[in-house]
Scaffold this motif. Structure first.
Motif, short mmCIF file in Angstrom:
data_model
loop_
_atom_site.label_atom_id
_atom_site.label_comp_id
_atom_site.label_asym_id
_atom_site.label_seq_id
_atom_site.Cartn_x
_atom_site.Cartn_y
_atom_site.Cartn_z
N MET A 49 -43.59 -34.70 6.32
CA MET A 49 -44.61 -33.67 6.47
C MET A 49 -44.05 -32.26 6.52
O MET A 49 -44.62 -31.33 5.96
N LEU A 50 -42.93 -32.07 7.21
CA LEU A 50 -42.39 -30.73 7.45
C LEU A 50 -41.41 -30.29 6.37
O LEU A 50 -40.86 -29.19 6.45
N GLN A 55 -39.16 -29.56 -2.24
CA GLN A 55 -38.06 -30.45 -1.88
C GLN A 55 -38.55 -31.88 -1.63
O GLN A 55 -37.82 -32.69 -1.05
N GLY A 56 -39.76 -32.17 -2.09
CA GLY A 56 -40.25 -33.55 -2.04
C GLY A 56 -41.13 -33.89 -0.86
O GLY A 56 -41.51 -35.05 -0.69
N GLY A 95 -30.34 -27.25 3.17
CA GLY A 95 -30.07 -27.39 1.74
C GLY A 95 -29.70 -28.79 1.31
O GLY A 95 -29.13 -28.97 0.23
N LEU A 96 -30.05 -29.79 2.11
CA LEU A 96 -29.74 -31.18 1.80
C LEU A 96 -31.01 -31.92 1.40
O LEU A 96 -32.12 -31.55 1.80
N ASP A 97 -30.86 -32.98 0.61
CA ASP A 97 -32.00 -33.80 0.20
C ASP A 97 -32.47 -34.66 1.37
O ASP A 97 -31.69 -35.00 2.26
N PRO A 98 -33.75 -35.04 1.35
CA PRO A 98 -34.24 -35.98 2.38
C PRO A 98 -33.46 -37.28 2.34
O PRO A 98 -32.95 -37.69 1.29
N LEU A 99 -33.35 -37.92 3.49
CA LEU A 99 -32.66 -39.21 3.59
C LEU A 99 -33.68 -40.33 3.68
O LEU A 99 -34.75 -40.17 4.25
N ASP A 100 -33.33 -41.47 3.11
CA ASP A 100 -34.22 -42.63 3.19
C ASP A 100 -34.22 -43.19 4.62
O ASP A 100 -33.24 -43.09 5.35
#
Length: 237
Positions: A49-50, A55-56, A95-100
């Motif tokens: 949500m946040l 960024q997805g 600046g990092l991608d979301p983690l699963d």
């Protein structure tokens, strides 16, 4: 309440009703997460949500997230929902991608932690970490000599000493002689800690709402000396 906020609230309340029962809540004391609940939350994008849309994520506000956590608190939903929602936001800010999967999150102010450019943390210790054995990563927001940093670790790399909080949910001590990390800069530590506190307060308010409502209902149902106890002046006060 805005239209979007009402939609978020209705969505999460429906998920909670459909996937969470007392058995799931009790199982938290045996360190078991309600899998169906978190599968549904992930599927509906609640854990992102946040995170900004580019960024997805959904790009919702902290106030939107507070509505979600208030609903979770009212349902006594166990697990690291706050930690995952806020942790994904911090990854985006760094600046990092979301983690699963789910995340745990700790704030550290004082002990020596790795600074900019470091890839290993030696003699690492964390206290009161939520659900570390049920998540994929443990994130640390740390105040360091070179500013506020986000430290990303694999949960499986830590040694876990089990502990519990007042609700019987896992709050564990983590140690590692040496652990691989990713370290990135973040905005102001105090501002982030305030955001976390606001979200936790919303979750607590949901629990208070439930307790107050159920107390009033009980007082209207319970009879003593031939009448409902809600009619006694002391109970009314």
């Amino acid at each position: 309440m805005s239209e979007n906020r009402s939609f978020f609230k209705d969505t999460v309340e429906r998920i909670l009703t459909d996937t969470l029962d007392k058995t799931d809540i009790d199982a938290a004391e045996e360190r078991r997460l309600p899998t169906a609940l978190y599968d549904a939350l992930v599927e509906n994008g609640i854990t992102l949500m946040l995170v900004p849309e580019e960024q997805g994520g959904i790009g919702a506000s902290v106030a939107d997230a507070a509505v979600i956590l208030r609903a979770a608190g009212e349902a006594a939903a166990p697990g690291p929902l706050l930690e995952t929602m806020l942790g994904q936001m911090l990854l985006a800010q760094a600046g990092l991608d979301p983690l699963d999967g789910l995340l745990s999150l700790a704030f550290v102010d004082g002990p020596a932690v790795p600074g900019e450019g470091e890839t290993t943390w030696t003699d690492a210790t964390l206290y009161d970490v939520a659900w570390p054995e049920a998540v994929g990563h443990v994130l640390i927001v740390a105040r360091t000599d070179d500013g506020t940093r986000l430290i990303v670790t694999n949960a499986s790399d830590w040694t876990v000493t089990p502990g519990t909080d007042a609700a019987g949910e896992p709050r564990d001590t983590l140690t590692a002689a040496s652990i691989a990390i990713t370290s990135k800069g973040l905005p102001d530590y105090d501002a982030l800690l305030r955001t976390a506190a606001i979200l936790r307060a919303a979750q607590m308010l949901g629990a208070i709402d439930w307790s107050f409502r159920r107390s009033v209902e009980y007082a209207g149902e319970r009879k003593q000396f031939g009448r409902e106890i809600s009619k006694f002046q002391a109970i009314q006060q």
